[in-house]
Design a protein around this motif. Structure first.
Motif, PDB file in Angstrom:
ATOM      1  N   UNK A   1       0.837  -1.208   0.000  1.00 16.46           N
ATOM      2  CA  UNK A   1       0.000   0.000   0.000  1.00 16.46           C
ATOM      3  C   UNK A   1       0.867   1.253   0.000  1.00 16.46           C
ATOM      4  N   UNK A   2       1.878   1.278   0.845  1.00 11.69           N
ATOM      5  CA  UNK A   2       2.773   2.439   0.919  1.00 11.69           C
ATOM      6  C   UNK A   2       3.523   2.638  -0.403  1.00 11.69           C
ATOM      7  N   UNK A   3       3.979   1.552  -0.987  1.00  8.22           N
ATOM      8  CA  UNK A   3       4.689   1.650  -2.268  1.00  8.22           C
ATOM      9  C   UNK A   3       3.757   2.156  -3.364  1.00  8.22           C
ATOM     10  N   UNK A   4       2.541   1.638  -3.395  1.00  6.93           N
ATOM     11  CA  UNK A   4       1.574   2.088  -4.398  1.00  6.93           C
ATOM     12  C   UNK A   4       1.238   3.561  -4.207  1.00  6.93           C
ATOM     13  N   UNK A   5       1.031   3.972  -2.959  1.00  5.33           N
ATOM     14  CA  UNK A   5       0.728   5.368  -2.666  1.00  5.33           C
ATOM     15  C   UNK A   5       1.877   6.273  -3.110  1.00  5.33           C
ATOM     16  N   UNK A   6       3.093   5.904  -2.768  1.00  3.69           N
ATOM     17  CA  UNK A   6       4.256   6.716  -3.155  1.00  3.69           C
ATOM     18  C   UNK A   6       4.375   6.813  -4.674  1.00  3.69           C
ATOM     19  N   UNK A   7       4.183   5.689  -5.361  1.00  2.71           N
ATOM     20  CA  UNK A   7       4.295   5.683  -6.823  1.00  2.71           C
ATOM     21  C   UNK A   7       3.167   6.460  -7.499  1.00  2.71           C
TER      22      UNK A   7
END
Length: 178
Positions: free
Chosen positions: A17-23
């Protein structure tokens, strides 16, 4: 792995989730005919999460990663959630039903990508007139020359990246099982 949500799954879901949000903040103009339409690679992460953990957790990653963006983009974020879910949910279902095979991932991604493209074009018909001075008829006129090619290119990038990253991602996730 059993159906209960354990600590490791929660942590991995949070990381996805954090990676998707950052991307989602990486905005790349990929279609010169419509430079205002931006591609972000967050869908790739959601796709991998869905393939690794199933459609429910994949959808949760997609929705949770888009949720904070609702405050910045109250029209685009829900469209992003829905079009991402249209890609990842059928992909994960078809992949699981195929026994997690490469052919199943390809079939799922192709079907999910087609569904996502249709959803994105349809959503633009309804949503774009809500926040721009463009009418529904004008948006309909943009489907073939702009929206369809842009969303197709976006899905091609997501599917190719998903296929390239699937095996390494699964290897890392499975090798960390203790």
């Amino acid at each position: 792995m059993n159906n209960s949500i354990d600590t490791k799954r929660i942590v991995l879901a949070a990381l996805f989730t954090a990676a998707s949000f950052a991307l989602s903040f990486i905005q790349i103009p990929i279609f010169p005919a419509a430079p205002w339409l931006m591609y972000d690679p967050s869908g790739i992460v959601c796709l991998l999460a869905a393939l690794a953990f199933g459609p429910k957790l994949g959808a949760a990653v997609a929705i949770l990663s888009w949720l904070p963006r609702v405050f910045l983009d109250p029209f685009g974020a829900p469209m992003g959630m829905l079009s991402t879910c249209c890609l990842i949910i059928p992909t994960a279902i078809i992949y699981a039903k195929s026994g997690n095979t490469r052919a199943g991932s390809i079939a799922g991604m192709v079907f999910g990508a087609a569904l996502s493209i249709v959803a994105a074009c349809a959503l633009n018909l309804v949503v774009t007139p809500l926040y721009t001075a463009v009418t529904m008829e004008q948006v309909a006129g943009m489907i073939l020359p702009i929206l369809l090619p842009f969303n197709t290119l976006k899905m091609v990038i997501n599917v190719v990246a998903g296929q390239v990253l699937l095996a390494p991602c699964m290897n890392v996730l499975h090798s960390s099982k203790a």
